[in-house]
Design an enzyme around this catalytic site. Sequence first.
Site, PDB file in Angstrom:
ATOM      1  N   ASP A 125      55.853  29.404 -50.554  1.00  0.00           N
ATOM      2  CA  ASP A 125      57.091  28.713 -50.193  1.00  0.00           C
ATOM      3  C   ASP A 125      56.883  27.916 -48.908  1.00  0.00           C
ATOM      4  O   ASP A 125      57.295  26.757 -48.795  1.00  0.00           O
ATOM      5  CB  ASP A 125      58.193  29.749 -50.004  1.00  0.00           C
ATOM      6  CG  ASP A 125      59.597  29.178 -50.152  1.00  0.00           C
ATOM      7  OD1 ASP A 125      59.742  28.031 -50.634  1.00  0.00           O
ATOM      8  OD2 ASP A 125      60.550  29.871 -49.787  1.00  0.00           O
TER       9      ASP A 125
ATOM     10  N   HIS B 259      59.974  21.670 -54.257  1.00  0.00           N
ATOM     11  CA  HIS B 259      61.067  22.552 -54.653  1.00  0.00           C
ATOM     12  C   HIS B 259      61.790  22.048 -55.905  1.00  0.00           C
ATOM     13  O   HIS B 259      62.280  22.860 -56.706  1.00  0.00           O
ATOM     14  CB  HIS B 259      62.042  22.752 -53.490  1.00  0.00           C
ATOM     15  CG  HIS B 259      61.631  23.857 -52.563  1.00  0.00           C
ATOM     16  ND1 HIS B 259      60.667  23.681 -51.586  1.00  0.00           N
ATOM     17  CD2 HIS B 259      62.013  25.152 -52.486  1.00  0.00           C
ATOM     18  CE1 HIS B 259      60.492  24.821 -50.940  1.00  0.00           C
ATOM     19  NE2 HIS B 259      61.288  25.730 -51.471  1.00  0.00           N
TER      20      HIS B 259
ATOM     21  N   HIS C 278      59.669  23.277 -58.665  1.00  0.00           N
ATOM     22  CA  HIS C 278      59.988  24.700 -58.870  1.00  0.00           C
ATOM     23  C   HIS C 278      61.231  24.839 -59.735  1.00  0.00           C
ATOM     24  O   HIS C 278      61.268  25.615 -60.694  1.00  0.00           O
ATOM     25  CB  HIS C 278      60.222  25.405 -57.530  1.00  0.00           C
ATOM     26  CG  HIS C 278      61.017  26.673 -57.668  1.00  0.00           C
ATOM     27  ND1 HIS C 278      62.400  26.686 -57.708  1.00  0.00           N
ATOM     28  CD2 HIS C 278      60.629  27.963 -57.822  1.00  0.00           C
ATOM     29  CE1 HIS C 278      62.825  27.928 -57.880  1.00  0.00           C
ATOM     30  NE2 HIS C 278      61.769  28.723 -57.943  1.00  0.00           N
TER      31      HIS C 278
ATOM     32  N   HIS D  42      59.362  32.893 -56.618  1.00  0.00           N
ATOM     33  CA  HIS D  42      59.764  31.561 -56.158  1.00  0.00           C
ATOM     34  C   HIS D  42      58.598  30.835 -55.479  1.00  0.00           C
ATOM     35  O   HIS D  42      58.268  29.701 -55.833  1.00  0.00           O
ATOM     36  CB  HIS D  42      60.945  31.715 -55.189  1.00  0.00           C
ATOM     37  CG  HIS D  42      61.336  30.472 -54.471  1.00  0.00           C
ATOM     38  ND1 HIS D  42      62.182  29.526 -55.003  1.00  0.00           N
ATOM     39  CD2 HIS D  42      61.005  30.006 -53.233  1.00  0.00           C
ATOM     40  CE1 HIS D  42      62.353  28.535 -54.140  1.00  0.00           C
ATOM     41  NE2 HIS D  42      61.649  28.797 -53.060  1.00  0.00           N
TER      42      HIS D  42
END
Length: 363
Positions: A171, A254, A257, A271
């Site tokens: 992340d 992101h 993702h 994540h």
Amino acid sequence: MANIIIAPGRYIQGQGELNNIGKYAQPLGTKAFVLISKSGYDRVGETVKKSFEAARCSVYFEYFNGECCKTEINRLKARFDELGCDVCVGIGGGKIHDTAKALAYYVKKPVVVVPTIAGTDAPCSALSVIYTDEGVFEEYLWLPANPNVVLVDTDVVSKAPARLLVSGMGDALATYFEAKATADADAATCAGGKVTRAALVLARACYDTLLADGLKARLAVEQHVCTPAVENIIEANTYLSGIGFESGGLAGAHAIHNGFTVAPETHKMYHGEKVAFGTLVQLVLQNADMEQIEEVLDFCMSVGLPTTLADLGMENPTEETLRTVAQAAAAPGETIHNMPMEVTADKVYAAILAADALGRAYK
């Protein structure tokens, strides 16, 4: 538009600091509603209870149902109101943090966030990521303020499974690249303004810390010990990445993702693991220098982050599946449109395949 940087009211990190949670929460309220998992309570519940009792605060524990979704938030709100609590506390991982922050917003009370893992940069942010009951990304809930207190006990975090710390590195890996892309595009950030120099410096410090201490930290937490490298990575995953993404901006990684959340094969991945692969896809979209791509591939492989679709559980994905992922990543309003070039679903699809090929070739 102004340049804006935002942050939690207080960030506390250190060994044994969970023993002091009551002292830090007491100025905010005296009837604490603690959202925690059953396993989290087994690990730290007694410590938390004793700390609140020492601070002369009432404490009520509520077990998390597992998903940051509207159904769960509404259930918790009813329980919070029934008990007459005046401060929210979220103890656990990223979905508990986001749920506690959303709950605090709806009940209009302060919130204390306590990570027991360093698996995401959620703790410090004024943002909750809302999913459907089935775990598919639904929307971002932008909050008017960051948490009042973020408390990180590094003794607790260092004893969590190493994969969670590594996921947090995934992340955090996106932080600098997304902030730089947002700045290059002169786009707005999650903080509601343009990128500040301070946010870019923090984002770069996050990336540099990962390269310097990531492998050392992973090896240490595999032994369930807290070393200076672990302390540095916890701060990078939690604070540097948290401030860096929020005030630096989100871009391609992101959004990619979020696209992968529509593929059931990836639901078992964390994540940060999906964000790490999304970072590679973003670098392909930007046609980054091969030296930069190799540096990211080296880092991912050294700590155990995904570099191929197979690593994400997608052994033989169909074109239809990947195009669905790409379409979700490039949907109107997604953060991928903060990139300093036009991005379409076709371009994302091509970049996913190219990133996967690079990962396979590099292995």
